[in-house]
Design an enzyme around this catalytic site. Structure first.
Site, PDB file in Angstrom:
ATOM      1  N   ASP A  96     -18.368  74.988  25.164  1.00  0.00           N
ATOM      2  CA  ASP A  96     -18.803  73.508  25.276  1.00  0.00           C
ATOM      3  C   ASP A  96     -20.395  73.543  24.847  1.00  0.00           C
ATOM      4  O   ASP A  96     -20.985  72.860  23.948  1.00  0.00           O
ATOM      5  CB  ASP A  96     -18.779  73.031  26.739  1.00  0.00           C
ATOM      6  N   MET A  97     -21.334  74.721  25.201  1.00  0.00           N
ATOM      7  CA  MET A  97     -22.536  74.835  24.889  1.00  0.00           C
ATOM      8  C   MET A  97     -22.791  74.978  23.267  1.00  0.00           C
ATOM      9  O   MET A  97     -23.475  74.388  22.801  1.00  0.00           O
ATOM     10  CB  MET A  97     -23.278  75.878  25.666  1.00  0.00           C
ATOM     11  N   LEU A 155     -20.133  72.755  31.978  1.00  0.00           N
ATOM     12  CA  LEU A 155     -20.143  73.327  30.421  1.00  0.00           C
ATOM     13  C   LEU A 155     -19.889  74.561  30.526  1.00  0.00           C
ATOM     14  O   LEU A 155     -20.482  75.405  31.185  1.00  0.00           O
ATOM     15  CB  LEU A 155     -21.549  72.725  29.658  1.00  0.00           C
ATOM     16  N   ASP A 156     -18.859  75.175  29.764  1.00  0.00           N
ATOM     17  CA  ASP A 156     -18.723  76.639  29.508  1.00  0.00           C
ATOM     18  C   ASP A 156     -19.617  76.885  28.261  1.00  0.00           C
ATOM     19  O   ASP A 156     -19.956  76.257  27.564  1.00  0.00           O
ATOM     20  CB  ASP A 156     -17.368  76.967  29.596  1.00  0.00           C
ATOM     21  N   SER A 157     -19.198  78.408  28.053  1.00  0.00           N
ATOM     22  CA  SER A 157     -20.091  78.679  26.783  1.00  0.00           C
ATOM     23  C   SER A 157     -19.565  77.942  25.448  1.00  0.00           C
ATOM     24  O   SER A 157     -20.402  77.778  24.783  1.00  0.00           O
ATOM     25  CB  SER A 157     -20.062  80.297  26.708  1.00  0.00           C
TER      26      SER A 157
END
Length: 76
Positions: A35-36, A31-33
């Site tokens: 996605d978060m 998860l990248d930022s």
């Protein structure tokens, strides 16, 4: 317990996986930022809660995320 299952199910569906290790970091799951932020926005909408920017950046594991949802919902 229903909230835990709901958070886990959203997480598994988003990542198309079957098993979640609550101790792994969110980055371990790729998860990248962005996605978060998307995942947190979904949880905010579903549970009618709100996370501050500081709270979002402090979430490191799926366990952290589950605990935060429970705390926000008053179901610790």
């Amino acid at each position: 317990m229903a909230k835990v299952n709901s958070v886990l199910e959203k997480f598994k569906k988003k990542l198309n996986i079957e098993v979640v290790d609550e101790g792994k970091t969110l980055k371990d799951y790729g998860l990248d930022s962005l996605d978060m932020v998307e995942l947190i926005l979904e949880l905010e909408d579903e549970y009618k809660i709100k996370f501050t920017d500081e709270e979002m950046t402090s979430l490191q594991t799926i366990g952290d995320l589950i605990s935060a949802v429970h705390k926000k919902c008053g179901t610790e």
